[in-house]
Design an enzyme around this catalytic site. Structure first.
Site, mmCIF file in Angstrom:
data_model
loop_
_atom_site.group_PDB
_atom_site.id
_atom_site.type_symbol
_atom_site.label_atom_id
_atom_site.label_comp_id
_atom_site.label_asym_id
_atom_site.label_seq_id
_atom_site.Cartn_x
_atom_site.Cartn_y
_atom_site.Cartn_z
ATOM 1 N N SER A 1 0.717 -1.314 -0.166
ATOM 2 C CA SER A 1 0.169 0.172 0.067
ATOM 3 C C SER A 1 0.778 1.208 0.238
ATOM 4 O O SER A 1 0.571 2.019 -0.379
ATOM 5 C CB SER A 1 -0.785 -0.270 0.884
ATOM 6 O OG SER A 1 -0.379 -0.266 2.168
ATOM 7 N N ASP B 1 7.385 -5.914 8.916
ATOM 8 C CA ASP B 1 8.637 -6.923 8.447
ATOM 9 C C ASP B 1 10.033 -7.402 8.892
ATOM 10 O O ASP B 1 10.431 -8.144 8.717
ATOM 11 C CB ASP B 1 8.330 -6.344 6.370
ATOM 12 C CG ASP B 1 7.516 -6.531 5.562
ATOM 13 O OD1 ASP B 1 6.060 -6.827 6.048
ATOM 14 O OD2 ASP B 1 7.613 -6.054 5.012
#
Length: 177
Positions: free
Chosen positions: A13, A36
């Site tokens: 996004s 992440d």
């Protein structure tokens, strides 16, 4: 004074790019961390196996108790850094929508947090996902809306219709130095 900026949005996004742009436009130095980073730091036994985090062939993501325990410890560490004086931009994906926000909110209790919704049309996120080549196809479309369900934001940006730098400026305008 804002101490933490939490960026929530689906895969691809534009959160990571927005975080980098924020570091460039904010007056003070800010550290940037992503969910992440947590996944990359996990032992292989907790990625795609066991009770950690798993990624399905259609882009679905499942998380188990071992992942949640590691996530809680990681978030406590993020909060400790903020309490020690660091300012942090946190790039996250609220797979559980409002429940995910509640978990993060509990860990950041007592800190001044700016909650930012990072939106992007599913088809644009899917194109970015394909171009990246490091995500399971379908993840971006699956997450585009579900990560925002029931989540309360102070500000929202759309990286599909607005350049990342302009999005960063809109967020930065809400940060009082």
């Amino acid at each position: 004074m804002i101490q933490v900026i939490v960026l929530n949005g689906g895969s691809s996004s534009g959160k990571s790019r927005l975080a980098r742009e924020l570091q460039g436009v904010l007056a003070d130095p800010w550290l940037s961390f992503s969910v992440d980073d947590l996944v990359d730091a996990m032992p292989p036994a907790l990625v795609d196996g066991g009770d950690g985090i798993g990624f399905g062939d259609q882009g679905e993501v499942s998380v188990g108790d071992d992942f949640r325990a590691m996530e809680a410890a990681w978030m406590a560490g993020i909060a400790a850094m903020v309490r020690a004086g660091a300012r942090i931009v946190l790039d996250d994906v609220f797979l559980g929508g409002a429940q995910s926000q509640a978990r993060v909110r509990a860990q950041l209790d007592g800190l001044n947090v700016l909650w930012v919704g990072v939106r992007c049309a599913p088809e644009i996120a899917a194109q970015r996902e394909l171009a990246r080549g490091d995500r399971t196809p379908g993840m971006a479309e699956l997450q585009a809306h579900v990560v925002h369900e029931g989540v309360q934001y102070d500000v929202e940006v759309d990286t599909g219709s607005t350049e990342s730098l302009e999005c960063a400026r809109a967020v930065a305008a809400r940060v009082v130095s």
